[in-house]
Design a protein around this motif. Structure first.
Motif, PDB file in Angstrom:
ATOM      1  N   HIS A 494     -28.823  72.916 -35.115  1.00  0.00           N
ATOM      2  CA  HIS A 494     -28.892  73.459 -36.484  1.00  0.00           C
ATOM      3  C   HIS A 494     -28.420  75.013 -36.465  1.00  0.00           C
ATOM      4  O   HIS A 494     -27.814  75.462 -37.144  1.00  0.00           O
ATOM      5  N   SER A 544     -34.739  66.792 -39.327  1.00  0.00           N
ATOM      6  CA  SER A 544     -33.841  67.891 -39.500  1.00  0.00           C
ATOM      7  C   SER A 544     -34.685  69.242 -39.706  1.00  0.00           C
ATOM      8  O   SER A 544     -35.799  69.102 -39.632  1.00  0.00           O
ATOM      9  N   PRO A 546     -36.339  72.318 -41.700  1.00  0.00           N
ATOM     10  CA  PRO A 546     -36.983  72.871 -43.128  1.00  0.00           C
ATOM     11  C   PRO A 546     -36.175  74.067 -43.483  1.00  0.00           C
ATOM     12  O   PRO A 546     -35.637  74.992 -42.699  1.00  0.00           O
ATOM     13  N   GLU A 547     -36.020  73.996 -44.746  1.00  0.00           N
ATOM     14  CA  GLU A 547     -35.284  75.368 -45.129  1.00  0.00           C
ATOM     15  C   GLU A 547     -35.774  76.711 -44.739  1.00  0.00           C
ATOM     16  O   GLU A 547     -35.411  77.639 -44.553  1.00  0.00           O
ATOM     17  N   THR A 550     -34.690  77.950 -41.709  1.00  0.00           N
ATOM     18  CA  THR A 550     -33.274  78.134 -41.761  1.00  0.00           C
ATOM     19  C   THR A 550     -33.323  79.763 -42.261  1.00  0.00           C
ATOM     20  O   THR A 550     -32.470  80.628 -41.778  1.00  0.00           O
ATOM     21  N   ASN A 551     -34.108  79.966 -43.359  1.00  0.00           N
ATOM     22  CA  ASN A 551     -33.822  81.325 -44.145  1.00  0.00           C
ATOM     23  C   ASN A 551     -34.139  82.476 -43.009  1.00  0.00           C
ATOM     24  O   ASN A 551     -33.537  83.417 -43.004  1.00  0.00           O
TER      25      ASN A 551
END
Length: 694
Positions: A494, A544, A546-547, A550-551
C-alpha cells in the motif's frame, strides 16, 4: 498436463499488466521489476536497483539503461536493458536487433566516464547514482555483464555474441528471453546450471582418484588436483555463481581476500598445496576419461564450491590485483558427484556445506529454507484462510513460498480446471516469499538501512535473528505472527502505491522510501502513544489499510524522501547513503506529529499480550498434535528397535525409557503430548549416535 512455456508467457504478461496497474508505472518498468526478481531468486543477480535513463550521447549515439546490480564479491558490474513489446503475438528478437539494443547500454557505460553525460544527468536520481558508482569503482570492476531482458523469444541464429572490452575490462553479453527465464524458474535447482568442460582449462582434464570405499548410492567422491590457474580461470568466467549461495553470503560479510592465503600465493607458491585446506565441491553427471596415466574428469554439470570459496576468490584476486603468477600452484579438491534429484541433492549439499564449514561459523540461518521456521510458516499458510472482503463469496489464502518456485510448481501438474480453482484460492497478489517476509519484518523492527542493502544481505540478517529467537521460544511464531506479517506485507504494498501517486515522486528510490517510512511510522506510533501499538490484526481482518494510516503515510513518505535526498547528506550517492545507519538516525530525528484520529488504529499493549498468549497456547497444541502424529506414524515395532538401541548404548533417562516402553505398546497405550516431544528428542539423540531410521 503441466505448465508449458506458452502458459508461462501468458501468466507472465498478465502479471506485468496487474503489477503495472498496482504500482502505477509503465509496463516496461513492471516487466523489468518482475524479470529481475526472477533473476535475483535464481542467484543470477545479487540484487537490483532500477535506474531508468534514455538519452543521446556524442555523435548522436542512442543511450539507454534500465537498472544495475554491482556484485561486490566478484566485482562484476551487471547492467540491465529491457526490450519489452507487451504484445500477445510472440515476437522474435533477431541478432541485429539484439546488437543494436546492447550498443545503447555499451555506449552508456563508455559515456559515463566522460564529462558530458556526468554533467547532464540530474543529481540525486538513480541514474546519477549509477554513473557515480561506475566512476568511483572504475579500477575495481573486473567484468561488465550486460543483460538484455526481452518478453519475446531469441532467434535461433544468436548462438554467441561478439565479446568486447571497455578499457581492457571484458564485457559479457547475456540475452534473457522468455524461454531462458522459464528454464531458470523451473530448473529443479532453482538456479542456472553451470556446465564446465575442464579440457578447455587444462588440456587433459583434472587428474582424480575415486575414493572407492567412500561411495554410497547417493554420491561418489573423488580426490583431485586442480591447477591454480584453471581454478582462477573458471572463477573469472562464472564469478560468484560458482559459490554455493550460503558460502557466498557467509563470505561477503567477511574479508574477501584472506591475508594468509594471499601471502602464500605471492611468497611461496610452491608451498600452497601443503599449506592450503583445498576446496570441496559438488557436481552432477561427471564425465571421466581413463588415460594411460590415470583417470581425468573432463566435464561437470552444476559445479558448486561448497567450501574453499575464499581460496578460489583469493587466487583470482591475487592474479588480478597483484599480477601473481599461478603456474606453480596446485589445489587439492574433493569433488562429490551427487544425485540429480533436486530434493535429495539439496539436502546433501546443505549437509556437506554445514559440516565442512563448521570450522568457521556458518550459522544454521544460512541453510534456511529447511529451517523449522519456514516449514511452520508454510504449514500455516496452507491451512489459514484470509477473511473474505469486498463482497467476494469465497475465502482465499496467502501462499508462503518456502522454496523458490513453489507457487508455479504447484500448478505444473494441474488440469485447466484445477489450475483455475487453485489460482482463485491463491491469487498471485497473495504470494509471499521469504524475502518479502524479511523485508517487511526488518522494516518494522526499525532497521531500514539493513533492508536497503539488498535482498540477500537483509535476508541473512533476518535469518540470524529468527534463528536465535526460535531457539529461545518457537511458539511465538504462530498464526498470529503469520497474520501480522501478512498485514505488514499489505501495508508495504500500500505504501509503494501511495508513494507512486505523490506529486513529488520522480520514479526513483521507491524501495528506500517505503522501508524507511514504515520503520518511521512504527517508531512515531510507539513514542507518541506510550504503552500502545499499531493494531496490525485490524489490517489482516480488513485485508487493507485504514485511511487514517494512509493520511499519515502521505506526510511521512514526503519527509523521508526529502531527508534521504537532502543536499546536506553525508554520501553523494543516495542509494549508498540509504544503506548507512547515519541515514536512519537522521530520518528518525524528524519531528512529525501524528493526528489524534490515529487513536483509532492503536491498541493497548496489554490487549496484544493476551492475544499473544492465546496464540502461543494454540501453537503449542498444534505442535503437540504434530509430534503425536509423528510418533504414531513411526509405529510400535520401530520404537521397540529404538528402545533396544538406547538401552544398549545407555543413552536415556528413566523417564525417557518409560516413554519408549509406552510407545512400543501403541495403539493399546498412547504416549501423552509431553512424552511425544520427549520421544522425538530421543530419536534425534539415537540418530546422532548411529541409529538408522528405517
Amino acid at each position: 498436463m503441466g505448465m508449458d512455456i506458452q502458459d508461462f508467457r501468458k501468466d507472465f504478461l498478465e502479471d506485468i499488466k496487474s503489477t503495472a496497474a498496482t504500482i502505477g508505472e509503465g509496463s516496461s518498468s513492471a516487466f523489468v521489476k518482475i524479470s529481475t526478481e526472477y533473476l535475483e531468486s535464481a542467484e543470477v543477480l545479487p540484487d537490483f536497483t532500477p535506474s531508468f535513463y534514455i538519452g543521446t550521447g556524442k555523435n548522436n549515439r542512442k543511450l539507454r539503461v534500465d537498472g544495475y546490480a554491482f556484485d561486490e564479491f566478484d566485482f562484476t558490474m551487471n547492467l540491465i536493458i529491457a526490450n519489452y513489446s507487451g504484445s500477445e503475438e510472440e515476437s522474435i528478437l533477431k541478432r541485429s536487433q539484439a546488437i543494436q539494443i546492447f550498443d545503447k547500454l555499451f555506449y552508456f557505460i563508455q559515456e559515463s566516464f566522460g564529462n558530458k553525460l556526468y554533467k547532464e544527468v540530474e543529481e540525486s536520481t538513480p541514474c546519477s547514482d549509477l554513473i557515480e558508482l561506475l566512476r568511483t569503482n572504475k579500477n575495481r570492476i573486473r567484468k561488465y555483464r550486460l543483460l538484455l531482458l526481452t518478453d519475446g523469444f531469441m532467434s535461433d541464429r544468436i548462438d554467441t555474441l561478439p565479446s568486447k572490452n571497455i578499457d581492457d575490462i571484458p564485457v559479457e553479453f547475456q540475452i534473457w528471453d522468455i524461454e531462458r527465464l522459464f528454464k531458470v524458474c523451473f530448473s529443479d535447482l532453482g538456479r542456472q546450471n553451470i556446465e564446465i568442460d575442464f579440457k578447455a582449462y587444462t588440456g587433459k582434464g583434472i587428474p582424480c582418484l575415486e575414493a572407492s570405499g567412500a561411495s554410497t548410492s547417493d554420491y561418489t567422491s573423488f580426490l583431485c588436483i586442480i591447477p591454480g590457474e584453471a581454478l582462477a580461470d573458471i572463477y573469472d568466467y562464472f564469478g560468484s555463481q560458482l559459490l554455493e549461495g550460503n558460502v557466498r553470503s557467509f563470505l561477503s560479510t567477511k574479508v574477501a581476500v584472506n591475508k594468509k592465503i594471499r601471502e602464500t600465493i605471492l611468497k611461496s607458491p610452491n608451498m600452497f598445496f601443503a599449506y592450503n585446506n583445498g576446496v570441496s565441491a559438488t557436481a552432477m553427471d561427471l564425465v571421466i576419461e581413463d588415460l594411460q596415466d590415470g583417470k581425468y574428469i573432463t566435464y561437470a554439470k552444476d559445479f558448486q564450491i561448497i567450501n574453499g570459496g575464499q581460496t578460489t576468490a583469493s587466487l583470482s584476486n591475487a592474479r588480478h590485483k597483484d599480477k601473481a603468477n599461478l603456474k606453480d600452484i596446485f589445489v587439492q579438491m574433493k569433488l562429490t558427484e551427487i544425485d540429480s534429484n533436486p530434493d535429495k541433492s539439496g539436502d546433501l549439499i546443505r549437509n556437506i556445506s554445514r559440516s565442512s564449514n563448521s570450522q568457521n561459523k556458518v550459522s544454521d540461518a544460512d541453510f534456511f529454507s529447511t529451517h523449522p521456521f519456514h516449514i511452520r510458516m508454510e504449514q500455516i499458510s496452507r491451512r489459514l484462510y484470509a477473511p473474505a472482503v469486498g463482497g467476494t463469496q469465497y475465502d482465499t489464502k496467502w501462499f508462503y513460498e518456502r522454496a523458490r518456485g513453489q507457487y508455479l510448481q504447484a500448478q505444473m501438474r494441474m488440469t485447466k480446471s484445477e489450475k483455475n480453482k487453485f489460482v482463485a484460492q491463491h491469487p498471485k497478489r497473495q504470494l509471499l516469499t521469504k524475502t518479502d517476509f524479511a523485508k517487511v519484518r526488518n522494516s518494522w523492527r526499525g532497521i531500514p538501512h539493513i533492508v536497503s542493502r539488498g535482498a540477500q544481505t537483509n535476508f541473512m540478517n533476518f535469518a540470524e535473528w529468527i534463528d536465535s529467537e526460535w531457539s529461545n521460544s518457537d511458539d511465538k511464531f504462530n498464526e498470529k505472527y503469520f497474520e501480522e506479517s501478512v498485514a505488514l506485507v499489505i501495508l508495504f504494498k500500500h505504501t509503494e502505491n501511495v508513494v507512486t501517486h505523490q506529486p513529488w515522486y520522480e520514479q526513483g528510490y521507491r524501495a528506500n522510501i517505503v522501508t524507511y517510512s514504515i520503520a518511521l511510522l512504527n517508531k512515531l506510533a510507539k513514542s507518541q502513544f506510550p504503552g500502545k501499538e499499531i493494531d496490525l490484526q485490524s489490517i489482516w481482518n480488513r485485508q487493507s489499510v485504514p485511511e487514517v494510516i494512509t493520511n499519515e503515510l502521505i506526510k511521512i513518505t514526503k519527509v523521508v524522501f526529502e531527508t534521504i535526498t537532502d543536499p546536506k547528506r553525508d554520501t553523494i550517492n543516495v542509494t549508498q547513503w540509504c544503506k548507512r545507519e547515519a541515514c536512519w538516525i537522521r530520518v528518525k530525528d524528524k519531528k512529525i506529529v501524528l493526528d489524534n484520529q490515529f487513536e483509532k488504529v492503536i491498541i493497548e499493549k496489554s490487549e496484544i499480550k493476551s492475544a499473544e498468549k492465546e496464540a502461543r497456547k494454540d501453537q503449542k497444541i498444534v505442535s503437540d498434535l504434530e509430534a503425536q502424529t509423528k510418533v504414531l506414524e513411526y509405529g510400535p515395532e520401530n520404537w521397540g528397535r529404538v528402545l533396544d538401541f538406547i538401552l544398549a548404548k545407555k543413552l536415556s533417562t528413566p523417564e525417557g525409557i518409560a516413554a519408549l516402553r509406552i510407545a512400543t505398546k501403541i495403539p493399546l497405550k498412547l504416549p501423552n503430548s509431553y512424552q511425544c516431544q520427549k520421544l522425538l528428542e530421543i530419536l534425534d539423540i539415537a540418530c546422532s549416535e548411529g541409529y538408522k531410521i528405517s
